[in-house]
Design an enzyme around this catalytic site. Structure first.
Site, PDB file in Angstrom:
ATOM      1  N   HIS A 197      10.959 103.370  11.608  1.00  0.00           N
ATOM      2  CA  HIS A 197      11.950 104.030  12.461  1.00  0.00           C
ATOM      3  C   HIS A 197      13.040 103.052  12.895  1.00  0.00           C
ATOM      4  O   HIS A 197      13.340 102.877  14.081  1.00  0.00           O
ATOM      5  CB  HIS A 197      11.269 104.650  13.684  1.00  0.00           C
ATOM      6  CG  HIS A 197      10.268 105.713  13.356  1.00  0.00           C
ATOM      7  ND1 HIS A 197      10.619 106.937  12.827  1.00  0.00           N
ATOM      8  CD2 HIS A 197       8.914 105.725  13.456  1.00  0.00           C
ATOM      9  CE1 HIS A 197       9.525 107.666  12.635  1.00  0.00           C
ATOM     10  NE2 HIS A 197       8.480 106.948  12.999  1.00  0.00           N
TER      11      HIS A 197
ATOM     12  N   GLU B 209       8.135 106.814   6.770  1.00  0.00           N
ATOM     13  CA  GLU B 209       8.913 107.996   7.134  1.00  0.00           C
ATOM     14  C   GLU B 209      10.103 108.285   6.224  1.00  0.00           C
ATOM     15  O   GLU B 209      10.746 109.323   6.373  1.00  0.00           O
ATOM     16  CB  GLU B 209       9.390 107.910   8.596  1.00  0.00           C
ATOM     17  CG  GLU B 209      10.522 106.926   8.860  1.00  0.00           C
ATOM     18  CD  GLU B 209      10.050 105.511   9.113  1.00  0.00           C
ATOM     19  OE1 GLU B 209      10.906 104.665   9.430  1.00  0.00           O
ATOM     20  OE2 GLU B 209       8.834 105.238   9.008  1.00  0.00           O
TER      21      GLU B 209
ATOM     22  N   LYS C 278       2.004 101.692  13.493  1.00  0.00           N
ATOM     23  CA  LYS C 278       3.295 101.651  14.180  1.00  0.00           C
ATOM     24  C   LYS C 278       4.114 100.449  13.741  1.00  0.00           C
ATOM     25  O   LYS C 278       3.624  99.522  13.108  1.00  0.00           O
ATOM     26  CB  LYS C 278       3.078 101.609  15.698  1.00  0.00           C
ATOM     27  CG  LYS C 278       2.573 102.918  16.272  1.00  0.00           C
ATOM     28  CD  LYS C 278       3.487 104.090  15.965  1.00  0.00           C
ATOM     29  CE  LYS C 278       4.822 103.996  16.699  1.00  0.00           C
ATOM     30  NZ  LYS C 278       5.735 105.116  16.343  1.00  0.00           N
TER      31      LYS C 278
ATOM     32  N   ASP D 258      11.224 108.620  18.432  1.00  0.00           N
ATOM     33  CA  ASP D 258      11.113 107.463  17.542  1.00  0.00           C
ATOM     34  C   ASP D 258      12.422 107.188  16.804  1.00  0.00           C
ATOM     35  O   ASP D 258      12.681 106.056  16.387  1.00  0.00           O
ATOM     36  CB  ASP D 258      10.003 107.675  16.501  1.00  0.00           C
ATOM     37  CG  ASP D 258       8.632 107.307  17.047  1.00  0.00           C
ATOM     38  OD1 ASP D 258       8.573 106.516  18.000  1.00  0.00           O
ATOM     39  OD2 ASP D 258       7.631 107.816  16.521  1.00  0.00           O
TER      40      ASP D 258
ATOM     41  N   TYR E 150       5.034 102.853   9.529  1.00  0.00           N
ATOM     42  CA  TYR E 150       6.162 103.544  10.141  1.00  0.00           C
ATOM     43  C   TYR E 150       7.086 102.486  10.740  1.00  0.00           C
ATOM     44  O   TYR E 150       6.634 101.589  11.458  1.00  0.00           O
ATOM     45  CB  TYR E 150       5.699 104.486  11.257  1.00  0.00           C
ATOM     46  CG  TYR E 150       4.971 105.714  10.776  1.00  0.00           C
ATOM     47  CD1 TYR E 150       5.614 106.683  10.018  1.00  0.00           C
ATOM     48  CD2 TYR E 150       3.632 105.919  11.096  1.00  0.00           C
ATOM     49  CE1 TYR E 150       4.939 107.818   9.581  1.00  0.00           C
ATOM     50  CE2 TYR E 150       2.950 107.048  10.660  1.00  0.00           C
ATOM     51  CZ  TYR E 150       3.620 107.990   9.901  1.00  0.00           C
ATOM     52  OH  TYR E 150       2.951 109.102   9.460  1.00  0.00           O
TER      53      TYR E 150
END
Length: 366
Positions: free
Chosen positions: A96, A118, A75, A271, A94
């Site tokens: 976001h 991503e 994360k 997200d 990730y």
């Protein structure tokens, strides 16, 4: 290269960014892997497992960040982790960023080079590192939605499959990508009637519809069609995605009044800011809230609840990219692979991804 694996600290995040098997492959390629003690414990990987793979166990995140050239996470880094990053260090996880201006500012200040899983693409324009967690989240969205439709959870008391002489529930899936297709597949498997809305009715959607003709319908994702289907829906899955950018708001607050009380919205796009106007991030320990009689489930790290499956799926997909970056260095790896370069979000204190820059009002540097 020295590669660091810190323990995830986001609330109810049990995944780890690299399995012992993945660590062994990196060590066999001549790299050093540092793993924070207990980083994989929640998914059944002990410190001894990592040591057997050739990794070195270190006591704290501070030790990982102090020594590693590349930090691998699951994360987005929390503020305490952003403070540990330093100039020239590489972060691969990730991110976001489009929906997270605070994290963006902290990463810019850190001076680190930040590559987001991503926004890496492939030759077909797909998002290969988003796919495994999208599959998991799509499947979980139905499982979670079905649970919160139960009367004991505040829902309308509808069973997805229906029963003898009782019609099944109606599930509306907005977005026909990886999340949407996996959500639809599970909902159909549970006996629900499903409608998928997408901006384009592509061949794979048509083929899928033909395989489930009696239970699955397709329609274009327009405001008019969304309103029409909301009237009948028991469970709505928000699965809209614009790579690197904020999710479009496809269901507004006034639209909630069209829905049956006790119906459930599951926003898998949370997200990226969420695709419902009334969405706000929730956690696994307090996953839902109610607006105008409609239950909202907006957990920001859904796959964290099935951490072992998610960890294995993630490492299977990320490891080739990690190896490529470690073997060649991130700069050379990107020179040779435009798709990897599309993952670059921040470098030298500047935003390097156009959609992120536009979403947050930053200048874009190519």
């Amino acid at each position: 290269m020295i590669i660091g694996i810190p323990q995830e600290i986001k609330i109810h995040e049990y995944r780890v960014s690299l399995t012992p098997e993945g660590a062994a492959r990196l060590v066999d390629s001549g790299h050093q892997v540092l793993v924070q003690s207990h980083a994989g414990e929640a998914v059944g990987f002990s410190d001894l497992d990592y040591q057997a793979s050739g990794a070195k166990i270190v006591a704290s995140a501070q030790h990982v960040f102090d020594q590693a050239e590349m930090i691998i996470k699951v994360k987005e880094p929390q503020p305490d982790e952003c403070a540990l990053l330093k100039k020239g260090q590489l972060l691969f996880t990730y991110l976001h960023l489009a929906a997270d201006p605070i994290q963006t500012e902290l990463l810019i200040k850190s001076g680190a080079t930040c590559i987001a899983y991503e926004t890496i693409t492939d030759a077909n324009g797909r998002l290969p590192l988003l796919k495994p967690m999208s599959e998991v989240a799509g499947r979980m969205s139905i499982q979670s939605g079905a649970h919160h439709l139960e009367k004991t959870q505040g829902g309308s008391g509808v069973l997805l499959s229906g029963a003898s002489g009782v019609e099944p529930a109606k599930v509306l899936v907005i977005g026909g990508g990886v999340v949407g297709m996996n959500a639809a597949e599970v909902a159909l498997g549970m006996g629900a009637e499903v409608t998928i809305l997408d901006r384009q009715i592509l061949d794979y959607l048509t083929t899928f519809q033909q395989q489930h003709a009696s239970k699955l319908s397709l329609d274009l994702s327009t405001s008019k069609n969304i309103k029409h289907h909301l009237v009948h829906a028991d469970l709505v899955i928000g699965a809209a995605l614009v790579a690197g950018a904020k999710a479009p708001k496809l269901i507004t607050k006034p639209m909630l009044k069209l829905m049956k009380k006790g119906s459930v919205l599951v926003d898998v796009s949370i997200d990226q800011g969420g695709c419902f106007e009334t969405s706000k991030v929730t956690t696994h320990d307090n996953p839902t809230y109610v607006v105008d009689g409609i239950i909202h489930y907006c957990v920001g790290n859904m796959p964290g609840a099935v951490a072992k499956t998610a960890t294995l799926a993630l490492t299977n997909t990320t490891l080739p990219f990690i190896q490529n970056i470690a073997n060649k260095g991130w700069n050379q790896a990107m020179l040779e692979d435009q798709h990897l370069k599309n993952g670059l979000n921040i470098h030298q204190g500047k935003i390097r991804h156009k959609a992120v820059a536009e979403s947050l009002g930053y200048e874009f540097f190519n």
